[in-house]
Write a protein that holds these residues in place. Structure first.
Motif, PDB file in Angstrom:
ATOM      1  N   VAL A  90       0.836  -1.205   0.000  1.00 23.26           N
ATOM      2  CA  VAL A  90       0.000   0.000   0.000  1.00 23.26           C
ATOM      3  C   VAL A  90       0.869   1.252   0.000  1.00 23.26           C
ATOM      4  O   VAL A  90       0.636   2.204  -0.764  1.00 23.26           O
ATOM      5  CB  VAL A  90      -0.950  -0.014   1.215  1.00 23.26           C
ATOM      6  N   VAL A  91       1.904   1.254   0.829  1.00 20.61           N
ATOM      7  CA  VAL A  91       2.780   2.426   0.933  1.00 20.61           C
ATOM      8  C   VAL A  91       3.530   2.677  -0.374  1.00 20.61           C
ATOM      9  O   VAL A  91       3.582   3.816  -0.867  1.00 20.61           O
ATOM     10  CB  VAL A  91       3.771   2.260   2.110  1.00 20.61           C
ATOM     11  N   VAL A  92       4.098   1.633  -0.962  1.00 17.86           N
ATOM     12  CA  VAL A  92       4.877   1.837  -2.189  1.00 17.86           C
ATOM     13  C   VAL A  92       3.974   2.236  -3.354  1.00 17.86           C
ATOM     14  O   VAL A  92       4.401   2.984  -4.244  1.00 17.86           O
ATOM     15  CB  VAL A  92       5.704   0.578  -2.537  1.00 17.86           C
ATOM     16  N   ARG A  93       2.730   1.760  -3.347  1.00 19.00           N
ATOM     17  CA  ARG A  93       1.821   2.182  -4.410  1.00 19.00           C
ATOM     18  C   ARG A  93       1.413   3.639  -4.230  1.00 19.00           C
ATOM     19  O   ARG A  93       1.225   4.367  -5.216  1.00 19.00           O
ATOM     20  CB  ARG A  93       0.597   1.266  -4.440  1.00 19.00           C
ATOM     21  N   LEU A  94       1.288   4.094  -2.994  1.00 16.69           N
ATOM     22  CA  LEU A  94       1.027   5.512  -2.749  1.00 16.69           C
ATOM     23  C   LEU A  94       2.220   6.363  -3.167  1.00 16.69           C
ATOM     24  O   LEU A  94       2.047   7.447  -3.741  1.00 16.69           O
ATOM     25  CB  LEU A  94       0.707   5.734  -1.264  1.00 16.69           C
ATOM     26  N   ILE A  95       3.432   5.885  -2.867  1.00 16.26           N
ATOM     27  CA  ILE A  95       4.635   6.613  -3.296  1.00 16.26           C
ATOM     28  C   ILE A  95       4.692   6.684  -4.814  1.00 16.26           C
ATOM     29  O   ILE A  95       5.006   7.736  -5.397  1.00 16.26           O
ATOM     30  CB  ILE A  95       5.894   5.924  -2.737  1.00 16.26           C
ATOM     31  N   ARG A  96       4.377   5.582  -5.461  1.00 20.06           N
ATOM     32  CA  ARG A  96       4.405   5.546  -6.924  1.00 20.06           C
ATOM     33  C   ARG A  96       3.399   6.516  -7.525  1.00 20.06           C
ATOM     34  O   ARG A  96       3.673   7.157  -8.553  1.00 20.06           O
ATOM     35  CB  ARG A  96       4.096   4.124  -7.399  1.00 20.06           C
ATOM     36  N   ALA A  97       2.233   6.641  -6.870  1.00 25.22           N
ATOM     37  CA  ALA A  97       1.182   7.539  -7.372  1.00 25.22           C
ATOM     38  C   ALA A  97       1.388   8.977  -6.924  1.00 25.22           C
ATOM     39  O   ALA A  97       0.627   9.866  -7.328  1.00 25.22           O
ATOM     40  CB  ALA A  97      -0.179   7.039  -6.904  1.00 25.22           C
ATOM     41  N   GLY A  98       2.391   9.230  -6.067  1.00 23.91           N
ATOM     42  CA  GLY A  98       2.638  10.581  -5.589  1.00 23.91           C
ATOM     43  C   GLY A  98       1.616  11.055  -4.587  1.00 23.91           C
ATOM     44  O   GLY A  98       1.351  12.266  -4.477  1.00 23.91           O
ATOM     45  N   LYS A  99       1.019  10.146  -3.834  1.00 25.55           N
ATOM     46  CA  LYS A  99      -0.011  10.499  -2.866  1.00 25.55           C
ATOM     47  C   LYS A  99       0.486  10.203  -1.451  1.00 25.55           C
ATOM     48  O   LYS A  99       1.315   9.326  -1.240  1.00 25.55           O
ATOM     49  CB  LYS A  99      -1.295   9.716  -3.132  1.00 25.55           C
ATOM     50  N   GLY A 100      -0.075  10.948  -0.485  1.00 24.56           N
ATOM     51  CA  GLY A 100       0.245  10.681   0.904  1.00 24.56           C
ATOM     52  C   GLY A 100       1.573  11.283   1.327  1.00 24.56           C
ATOM     53  O   GLY A 100       2.314  11.869   0.521  1.00 24.56           O
ATOM     54  N   PRO A 101       1.899  11.116   2.604  1.00 30.74           N
ATOM     55  CA  PRO A 101       3.123  11.728   3.144  1.00 30.74           C
ATOM     56  C   PRO A 101       4.364  10.863   2.977  1.00 30.74           C
ATOM     57  O   PRO A 101       5.423  11.218   3.499  1.00 30.74           O
ATOM     58  CB  PRO A 101       2.775  11.873   4.635  1.00 30.74           C
ATOM     59  N   PHE A 102       4.238   9.743   2.265  1.00 28.09           N
ATOM     60  CA  PHE A 102       5.344   8.798   2.205  1.00 28.09           C
ATOM     61  C   PHE A 102       6.307   9.157   1.081  1.00 28.09           C
ATOM     62  O   PHE A 102       5.956   9.851   0.120  1.00 28.09           O
ATOM     63  CB  PHE A 102       4.815   7.376   1.993  1.00 28.09           C
ATOM     64  N   GLY A 103       7.518   8.655   1.206  1.00 28.88           N
ATOM     65  CA  GLY A 103       8.529   8.857   0.175  1.00 28.88           C
ATOM     66  C   GLY A 103       9.629   7.831   0.320  1.00 28.88           C
ATOM     67  O   GLY A 103       9.722   7.116   1.324  1.00 28.88           O
ATOM     68  N   ASN A 104      10.467   7.726  -0.708  1.00 30.11           N
ATOM     69  CA  ASN A 104      11.586   6.787  -0.664  1.00 30.11           C
ATOM     70  C   ASN A 104      12.600   7.206   0.386  1.00 30.11           C
ATOM     71  O   ASN A 104      12.839   8.393   0.616  1.00 30.11           O
ATOM     72  CB  ASN A 104      12.268   6.710  -2.035  1.00 30.11           C
ATOM     73  N   VAL A 105      13.181   6.211   1.030  1.00 36.00           N
ATOM     74  CA  VAL A 105      14.198   6.468   2.050  1.00 36.00           C
ATOM     75  C   VAL A 105      15.559   6.571   1.361  1.00 36.00           C
ATOM     76  O   VAL A 105      15.972   5.663   0.642  1.00 36.00           O
ATOM     77  CB  VAL A 105      14.215   5.347   3.102  1.00 36.00           C
ATOM     78  N   ARG A 106      16.244   7.674   1.591  1.00 32.06           N
ATOM     79  CA  ARG A 106      17.552   7.884   0.967  1.00 32.06           C
ATOM     80  C   ARG A 106      18.566   8.285   2.028  1.00 32.06           C
ATOM     81  O   ARG A 106      18.236   8.957   3.006  1.00 32.06           O
ATOM     82  CB  ARG A 106      17.478   8.965  -0.115  1.00 32.06           C
ATOM     83  N   ALA A 107      19.794   7.861   1.799  1.00 30.93           N
ATOM     84  CA  ALA A 107      20.895   8.229   2.688  1.00 30.93           C
ATOM     85  C   ALA A 107      22.082   8.623   1.820  1.00 30.93           C
ATOM     86  O   ALA A 107      22.685   7.784   1.154  1.00 30.93           O
ATOM     87  CB  ALA A 107      21.268   7.062   3.608  1.00 30.93           C
ATOM     88  N   GLY A 108      22.373   9.906   1.801  1.00 34.64           N
ATOM     89  CA  GLY A 108      23.477  10.392   0.974  1.00 34.64           C
ATOM     90  C   GLY A 108      23.269  10.141  -0.503  1.00 34.64           C
ATOM     91  O   GLY A 108      24.213   9.816  -1.221  1.00 34.64           O
ATOM     92  N   GLY A 109      22.018  10.258  -0.966  1.00 38.77           N
ATOM     93  CA  GLY A 109      21.719  10.024  -2.371  1.00 38.77           C
ATOM     94  C   GLY A 109      21.504   8.563  -2.727  1.00 38.77           C
ATOM     95  O   GLY A 109      21.197   8.240  -3.872  1.00 38.77           O
TER      96      GLY A 109
END
Length: 255
Positions: free
Chosen positions: A33-52
């Motif tokens: 559910v979370v990754v599909r929301l990230i893919r659709a650009g919805k919700g407060p979620f985003g990919n986790v990044r560390a130093g790019g």
């Protein structure tokens, strides 16, 4: 319901397995559910990044699996500790198997056709654990009487024969029937006696000089795939989301 739970789950010591299965399925569903929301650009979620660097969720999944696995081994007796570590292990396994295709291909194939393998592996894993939790054993071994249980030779023979059928089904290219056939009575036998799939090791070995059997194998595989490919694809899309379309390829000379 309470009597069934106590008799079939708590009393045999299967509560940690039930908790692990529940956390495994719930973690997979929430992750998708979370990754599909990230893919659709919805919700407060985003990919986790560390130093790019994009941190895939298989990384915390491995950490949780290691903690839960070693913790479960260290928990000698069933109790609160074993239950907690079972939940942790289930969460880690859910995160890891959700990116099984990434591990298999060593590439970010999450939203591609290859990424469907993750959904298949999760469904098979959940089904197998559920069958083990329900107490299904080959050839009804769990339904033997006290006198039959004492005849350990018959039990061992039944398990060995069913496992042999599962190996035959696997050699014929029917991996799902082989996996479930290890537990579900006679399912592996069906896969073992039917025609092998054209690209299977069995077909390459035994159908090489039998053109009629090879043709029948190809025809049966074609009809089977044509019948079940659509429903299986729709189920995978519903659970894991539709994969990205393949990039268009220009004809030769127009690049």
């Amino acid at each position: 319901m309470g009597h069934w739970l106590h008799r079939n789950i708590i009393e045999p010591g299967k509560l940690p397995l039930l908790l692990a299965l529940g956390s495994f399925v719930l973690t997979f569903v929430i992750t998708r559910v979370v990754v599909r929301l990230i893919r659709a650009g919805k919700g407060p979620f985003g990919n986790v990044r560390a130093g790019g660097l994009h941190i895939h969720h298989v990384v915390p999944g491995v950490v949780l699996t290691v903690i839960g696995g070693f913790g479960a081994v260290a928990s000698v007796r069933p109790g609160l500790g074993a239950s907690v570590f079972a939940v942790v292990f289930g969460m880690g396994a859910g995160l890891v198997l959700d990116e099984f295709a990434l591990i298999l291909h060593l590439d970010d194939v999450y939203w591609t056709e290859e990424g469907r393998k993750s959904v298949e592996v999760v469904l098979i894993t959940a089904a197998l654990v559920g069958l083990v939790l329900g107490g299904f054993l080959p050839f009804g071994v769990n339904d033997l009487s006290q006198e039959e249980v004492q005849d350990r030779g018959g039990v061992i023979l039944s398990v060995a024969v069913n496992f042999l059928f599962a190996l035959l089904a696997l050699g014929k290219g029917k991996a799902r029937m082989a996996i479930f056939g290890v537990i579900v009575p006679f399912l592996a036998l069906i896969g073992a006696v039917r025609l092998a799939r054209p690209a299977s090791p069995w077909a390459r070995r035994f159908y090489r000089r039998r053109p009629r059997a090879r043709a029948r194998s190809m025809l049966r595989a074609y009809h089977h795939d044509r019948r079940w490919a659509g429903p299986r694809r729709r189920l995978q899309d519903m659970i894991g989301g539709k994969p990205d379309p393949l990039p268009a390829r220009l004809p030769p000379g127009r690049r």
